[in-house]
Design a protein around this motif. Sequence first.
Motif, PDB file in Angstrom:
ATOM      1  N   LEU A 121       2.965  -3.500   1.820  1.00 44.18           N
ATOM      2  CA  LEU A 121       2.311  -4.379   2.783  1.00 44.18           C
ATOM      3  C   LEU A 121       0.810  -4.168   2.706  1.00 44.18           C
ATOM      4  O   LEU A 121       0.325  -3.058   2.918  1.00 44.18           O
ATOM      5  CB  LEU A 121       2.818  -4.075   4.191  1.00 44.18           C
ATOM      6  N   LEU A 169      -0.663   1.447  -6.266  1.00 41.05           N
ATOM      7  CA  LEU A 169      -1.040   0.049  -6.039  1.00 41.05           C
ATOM      8  C   LEU A 169      -2.565  -0.092  -6.046  1.00 41.05           C
ATOM      9  O   LEU A 169      -3.121  -0.985  -6.691  1.00 41.05           O
ATOM     10  CB  LEU A 169      -0.469  -0.413  -4.701  1.00 41.05           C
ATOM     11  N   LEU A 210      -2.701  -5.057   4.397  1.00 44.59           N
ATOM     12  CA  LEU A 210      -3.191  -5.520   5.693  1.00 44.59           C
ATOM     13  C   LEU A 210      -4.657  -5.924   5.603  1.00 44.59           C
ATOM     14  O   LEU A 210      -5.430  -5.285   4.895  1.00 44.59           O
ATOM     15  CB  LEU A 210      -3.059  -4.400   6.723  1.00 44.59           C
ATOM     16  N   ILE A 232      -0.762   2.956  11.539  1.00 40.56           N
ATOM     17  CA  ILE A 232      -1.686   1.994  12.135  1.00 40.56           C
ATOM     18  C   ILE A 232      -1.455   1.867  13.637  1.00 40.56           C
ATOM     19  O   ILE A 232      -2.335   1.428  14.371  1.00 40.56           O
ATOM     20  CB  ILE A 232      -1.474   0.631  11.421  1.00 40.56           C
ATOM     21  N   GLU A 261       6.068   9.714  -0.042  1.00 48.23           N
ATOM     22  CA  GLU A 261       6.441   8.838  -1.153  1.00 48.23           C
ATOM     23  C   GLU A 261       5.711   7.496  -1.069  1.00 48.23           C
ATOM     24  O   GLU A 261       5.255   6.954  -2.075  1.00 48.23           O
ATOM     25  CB  GLU A 261       7.944   8.606  -1.120  1.00 48.23           C
ATOM     26  N   ARG A 262       5.580   6.991   0.155  1.00 48.42           N
ATOM     27  CA  ARG A 262       4.892   5.710   0.333  1.00 48.42           C
ATOM     28  C   ARG A 262       3.400   5.881   0.029  1.00 48.42           C
ATOM     29  O   ARG A 262       2.764   4.985  -0.523  1.00 48.42           O
ATOM     30  CB  ARG A 262       5.121   5.199   1.753  1.00 48.42           C
ATOM     31  N   LEU A 282      -5.989  -2.777   3.751  1.00 49.03           N
ATOM     32  CA  LEU A 282      -5.406  -1.621   4.438  1.00 49.03           C
ATOM     33  C   LEU A 282      -3.965  -1.415   4.006  1.00 49.03           C
ATOM     34  O   LEU A 282      -3.226  -2.377   3.790  1.00 49.03           O
ATOM     35  CB  LEU A 282      -5.433  -1.851   5.945  1.00 49.03           C
ATOM     36  N   TYR A 283      -3.581  -0.132   3.885  1.00 51.35           N
ATOM     37  CA  TYR A 283      -2.195   0.212   3.584  1.00 51.35           C
ATOM     38  C   TYR A 283      -1.756   1.323   4.509  1.00 51.35           C
ATOM     39  O   TYR A 283      -2.406   2.363   4.589  1.00 51.35           O
ATOM     40  CB  TYR A 283      -2.051   0.640   2.120  1.00 51.35           C
ATOM     41  N   ALA A 284      -0.666   1.105   5.254  1.00 51.91           N
ATOM     42  CA  ALA A 284      -0.162   2.110   6.193  1.00 51.91           C
ATOM     43  C   ALA A 284       1.065   2.789   5.587  1.00 51.91           C
ATOM     44  O   ALA A 284       2.006   2.127   5.157  1.00 51.91           O
ATOM     45  CB  ALA A 284       0.200   1.456   7.521  1.00 51.91           C
ATOM     46  N   THR A 285       1.030   4.121   5.549  1.00 47.68           N
ATOM     47  CA  THR A 285       2.077   4.853   4.819  1.00 47.68           C
ATOM     48  C   THR A 285       3.197   5.350   5.716  1.00 47.68           C
ATOM     49  O   THR A 285       4.149   5.956   5.239  1.00 47.68           O
ATOM     50  CB  THR A 285       1.466   6.096   4.149  1.00 47.68           C
ATOM     51  N   LEU A 286       3.067   5.152   7.044  1.00 50.25           N
ATOM     52  CA  LEU A 286       4.020   5.743   7.986  1.00 50.25           C
ATOM     53  C   LEU A 286       4.061   7.260   7.793  1.00 50.25           C
ATOM     54  O   LEU A 286       5.059   7.906   8.110  1.00 50.25           O
ATOM     55  CB  LEU A 286       5.413   5.136   7.797  1.00 50.25           C
ATOM     56  N   GLU A 295       5.181  -2.912   9.068  1.00 51.53           N
ATOM     57  CA  GLU A 295       5.120  -1.872   8.031  1.00 51.53           C
ATOM     58  C   GLU A 295       6.456  -1.140   7.914  1.00 51.53           C
ATOM     59  O   GLU A 295       6.966  -0.920   6.816  1.00 51.53           O
ATOM     60  CB  GLU A 295       4.006  -0.882   8.355  1.00 51.53           C
ATOM     61  N   TYR A 330       1.454   3.592  -2.707  1.00 54.81           N
ATOM     62  CA  TYR A 330       0.247   2.831  -2.353  1.00 54.81           C
ATOM     63  C   TYR A 330      -0.941   3.277  -3.192  1.00 54.81           C
ATOM     64  O   TYR A 330      -1.786   2.476  -3.576  1.00 54.81           O
ATOM     65  CB  TYR A 330      -0.065   2.964  -0.861  1.00 54.81           C
TER      66      TYR A 330
END
Lengths: 348, 348
Positions: free
Chosen positions: A92, B110, A94, B69, B102-103, B94-98, A82, B107
């Motif tokens: 990404l 998306l 998952l 994650i 902005e991410r 699944l989407y991990a944004t850290l 990620e 997402y």
Amino acid sequence: MANLQDVATAAGVSKTTVSRYLNGSLELPERTATLIDTAIRALDYTPNPHARRLSLGRSDTIALIVPDISSPFFAALVGAVEAEASDMGLALALYATLNCPERELSYLDLVRKGHADGLIFITNHASSPDLSAKINSLPRCVVVDENVLDTHAPKIFCDNRQGGWLAGRHLARAGHRHVLFVGGVDQMVSGERRYAGFVAGMTEVAGADLRIDRSCGPYTTEAGRAAGRAFAAQSPDLRPTAIFATSDELLIGLYEVLGQSGIRVPDQVSVIGFDDVGPLHLFAPAVTAVRQPVRELGQRALRLLTRIDPQPAEKPPSEELLPVTLIERNSVAPPIRPFNRNANSEES
Amino acid sequence: MANLQDVATAAGVSKTTVSRYLNGSLELPERTATLIDTAIRALDYTPNPHARRLSLGRSDTIALIVPDISSPFFAALVGAVEAEASDMGLALALYATLNCPERELSYLDLVRKGHADGLIFITNHASSPDLSAKINSLPRCVVVDENVLDTHAPKIFCDNRQGGWLAGRHLARAGHRHVLFVGGVDQMVSGERRYAGFVAGMTEVAGADLRIDRSCGPYTTEAGRAAGRAFAAQSPDLRPTAIFATSDELLIGLYEVLGQSGIRVPDQVSVIGFDDVGPLHLFAPAVTAVRQPVRELGQRALRLLTRIDPQPAEKPPSEELLPVTLIERNSVAPPIRPFNRNANSEES
């Protein structure tokens, strides 16, 4: 040479913004666009060719299929992918399969029907023809951590054999001759290689005068507990003097049961682990373990994926092995008693 | 009453097969279909109404956006949602944004453009109007673990206030009057409530004769290390006698630094944690902690999502709180010295 972060900092925006602006997947207000263009000229920045290459794909989205998101090892691996995807300005998606073959197949269908530019595939069980066929039907895929037989996709694993060898040599050098190997069925490349390396490492130090028991099974906490219970049930005089738990999950289950059984590490049994992703350094006692390069594994998987051309892959597929390291802590000591082949063989 | 597993077992197929067959998203050979139909009749099975309801959606796919994650807590939460989705025959993307705002926004775009039937959204930072607006633009969403202000989506949190209260009462009852609260900025509902509960729990036992220092910050290992270094740098006579680390990450960073600084837990300082997802029971010493019902959190989030009608949500949005429990281990003891308000106040 200036990197994405330098440009982002100079322009006062995030790396993601710069990436997506560069690969054309983000419309920006003219003022912001100008700031970025100016920063790029001022810093003489050249965009990452891989990110740019992959952004020619349809979606700027990568898919990652992983067995179990709640395992520390896979969680760290996914986190690394990620972070790398974020640096490349890629999204990404998952999918966690719970290591269930059927769910793997349906997620592979979902990815194929979907709009991802490529797939990083991770399984944690033995191969099957169905699985290989579906993976081979994808234009762009990298197989990571555990092999899927008969797939053309390039592969990235840690050096499982070296890891087993390091553990075996370490225990043998500490004087252990009767040891227990926990985990890794031979049908899994990781298990086969960790075991082969372990035997080689022990033999290299101890010659033929040793005994290696093996408790095969999946890399789960429950399997670790089962191995621990079986160990505790043995007569103390006949037990192995050291245990190699070949995953963090196995080690956690094993440590639980040893603690509950009042079997002290390392006074009564030495323990060495594999993965070293969980906080093993805080355990009582801190665990000596073979550390997998989990971040590198994730980063290199994504970088490799962005270099694959969507065309029939070469055979045999490339296989990249990342080195592992032995982290010495406090769970290995000399054996509680000398090795006695005859005594130790009675029960078997 | 027969459940999905009973039918799957009787028919000799997996739960996923039965679910997807029932919701029409899987074509089966006639023989398999007959086996399932027979099992359903024989067991008088009624399909899960939520799964069936949701399967009227477009894709039988749920999206989940999560900050990190690789954090044990979020990894376990996602694993629980995945297991529940598998039982319902739903796919989970699944989407991990850290935890990068902005991410998160990209997402969310998306997911909105994609074909998911609904979204479970988890963030780990303070709210922003942009974020709320995007979440409100989704037809079907549940906000879990951390609040996003001004969103209409139903919310599910653990009872953060109760958790803080349990920790505060436990430390006060052990005799502590000068304590350090680590983590949770007030802008996050979890931090605000854990802190308010902690103060209430301490006050309930100790009255006004106490002092609570606070080290605010994100729920990260690095923030835990920073708090540990600041604590170790204080004169031993002026240090708090107990620390409440309000996440597993904070606790891990704190434990590392206390160990490196030779400050013994609980002899020289008591420590209590929050989350209790990581293997805190194996730490040296085993950590007393408030346990979050992480699996229930994930399961209930998905179940709730399948019950939402895609229509303007009610306001105020529903908020469900799941109870937490205190797990007593070995990291809390009586204070190393009595509380002296004057001495303890000098430095502040």
